[in-house]
Scaffold this motif. Structure first.
Motif, PDB file in Angstrom:
ATOM      1  N   THR A 246       6.420  -5.219  -6.831  1.00 26.70           N
ATOM      2  CA  THR A 246       4.866  -5.273  -6.546  1.00 26.70           C
ATOM      3  C   THR A 246       4.556  -4.849  -5.239  1.00 26.70           C
ATOM      4  OG1 THR A 246       5.309  -7.328  -5.520  1.00 26.70           O
ATOM      5  CG2 THR A 246       4.660  -7.547  -7.850  1.00 26.70           C
ATOM      6  N   ASN A 250       1.218  -1.213  -7.642  1.00 21.69           N
ATOM      7  CA  ASN A 250       0.228  -2.249  -7.679  1.00 21.69           C
ATOM      8  C   ASN A 250      -0.363  -2.478  -9.169  1.00 21.69           C
ATOM      9  OD1 ASN A 250      -2.087  -3.672  -7.533  1.00 21.69           O
ATOM     10  ND2 ASN A 250      -2.742  -2.794  -5.719  1.00 21.69           N
ATOM     11  N   ASP A 252      -1.679  -4.995 -10.596  1.00 19.43           N
ATOM     12  CA  ASP A 252      -3.013  -5.505 -10.748  1.00 19.43           C
ATOM     13  C   ASP A 252      -4.356  -4.426 -10.621  1.00 19.43           C
ATOM     14  OD1 ASP A 252      -2.142  -7.832 -11.209  1.00 19.43           O
ATOM     15  OD2 ASP A 252      -2.024  -8.432  -8.945  1.00 19.43           O
ATOM     16  N   HIS A 253      -3.918  -3.433  -9.586  1.00 22.52           N
ATOM     17  CA  HIS A 253      -4.885  -2.539  -9.523  1.00 22.52           C
ATOM     18  C   HIS A 253      -4.888  -1.287 -10.591  1.00 22.52           C
ATOM     19  CE1 HIS A 253      -7.249   0.610  -7.464  1.00 22.52           C
ATOM     20  NE2 HIS A 253      -6.328   1.414  -7.777  1.00 22.52           N
ATOM     21  N   GLN A 256      -6.917  -3.552 -13.236  1.00 18.19           N
ATOM     22  CA  GLN A 256      -8.501  -3.635 -12.598  1.00 18.19           C
ATOM     23  C   GLN A 256      -9.176  -2.332 -12.947  1.00 18.19           C
ATOM     24  OE1 GLN A 256      -7.927  -5.048  -8.559  1.00 18.19           O
ATOM     25  NE2 GLN A 256      -7.220  -6.947  -9.166  1.00 18.19           N
ATOM     26  N   ALA A 262      -4.811  -5.219 -19.819  1.00 19.90           N
ATOM     27  CA  ALA A 262      -4.204  -6.551 -18.801  1.00 19.90           C
ATOM     28  C   ALA A 262      -2.699  -7.054 -19.910  1.00 19.90           C
ATOM     29  CB  ALA A 262      -4.903  -7.633 -19.115  1.00 19.90           C
TER      30      ALA A 262
END
Length: 298
Positions: A246, A250, A252-253, A256, A262
């Motif tokens: 992590t 990234n 999550d980036h 997003q 997802a």
């Protein structure tokens, strides 16, 4: 089978091996400029650029045929850095750096010692896989890239557990040697990265990815891309050391910004220990029920 039936079943033509064994060039045609030698024994001919498709076919066929001969149908692949040291060697280098009083060398050695825990986890994970494999209807064999570091740890763990393991080595400029724990009959060498990566996946039922550099990232993202796009069936992908991965990527980036969906982060699991990784594999592969694992080698 009686003599007459043996004669009926005998080969009509000599084998290529027999022909090659008895072949001798007449002195006039024995020089390197001669084209008289058999095509399949003529190394200079086989290494020409125009023969690349043939060489690629050979690199696909040789490991496939050897593994088939050994009854290997399911593997678990262990990826990871060649630079990760054994804890013993890492401690020794830290002591040397401290004795020399070089602050930068000490910092690097301490980091290497911290990362060396992955050597032990890879070694233990391979041992768990190999030990459990003995009770499976279809054994699962550990496969690595055949080099040092995490790869060595994987082959070593399998060897110490009394099992066989595979090494898929690649010719590199610095002439990396295979580690000493690979089963000799299953130690292969590749020229083409693409063919090597195919063999990593052809029989794999799961992949365990430890921290690593460009090579490890290349292998990991190839698997993730093929899985995401449906080019290969879904299989467990285990990323050892959540903090490492992590910090490096990234995820999550990516979600997003819409670069991945997802659900794509569900393609892999973060794990910290060999026991945790093995528990996930037992559940996802149905090994708790005594079921064997199936590969998709074709």
């Amino acid at each position: 089978m009686n003599k007459k039936r043996k004669q009926l079943a005998a080969r009509n033509f000599p084998s290529a091996g027999e022909e090659a064994a008895k072949f001798k060039s007449p002195s006039r045609y024995a020089g390197p400029e001669s084209s008289y030698r058999l095509a399949f024994t003529d190394t200079a001919f086989l290494l020409q650029d125009d023969l690349r498709p043939v060489r690629m076919q050979l690199e696909l066929l040789k490991p496939e045929m050897v593994q088939r001969e050994h009854g290997i149908e399911a593997t678990i692949v262990i990826f990871g850095s060649a630079r990760i040291l054994t804890p013993e060697l890492a401690r020794e280098r830290l002591q040397q750096a401290e004795a020399a009083g070089d602050a930068q060398a000490v910092a690097c050695a301490r980091q290497a010692l911290e990362m060396s825990r992955h050597y032990d986890e890879a070694r233990r994970f391979a041992a768990l896989v190999t030990q459990a494999s003995c009770s499976l209807e279809q054994p699962i064999v550990v496969v690595t890239g055949g080099g040092p570091g995490v790869m060595e740890a994987g082959n070593r763990g399998a060897d110490e557990a009394g099992g066989q393991s595979i090494g898929l080595n690649i010719v590199l400029p610095h002439e990396e040697q295979p580690n000493p724990y690979i089963t000799p009959e299953l130690c292969f060498q590749f020229h083409y990265f693409a063919l090597r990566k195919m063999h990593f996946l052809m029989r794999s039922v799961a992949l365990a990815c430890f921290p690593g550099g460009f090579g490890t990232l290349d292998e990991l993202f190839e698997v993730l891309t093929l899985t995401q796009t449906g080019k290969v069936r879904k299989r467990p992908i285990l990323l050892f050391d959540r903090a490492f991965w992590t910090s490096l990527i990234n995820f999550d980036h990516l979600v997003q910004t819409g670069m991945i969906a997802a659900k794509d982060v569900e393609l892999f699991h973060f794990v910290e220990t060999a026991d945790e990784a093995w528990a996930i594999l037992r559940r996802e592969l149905g090994l708790d029920n005594g079921a064997g694992a199936e590969s998709d080698s074709h």
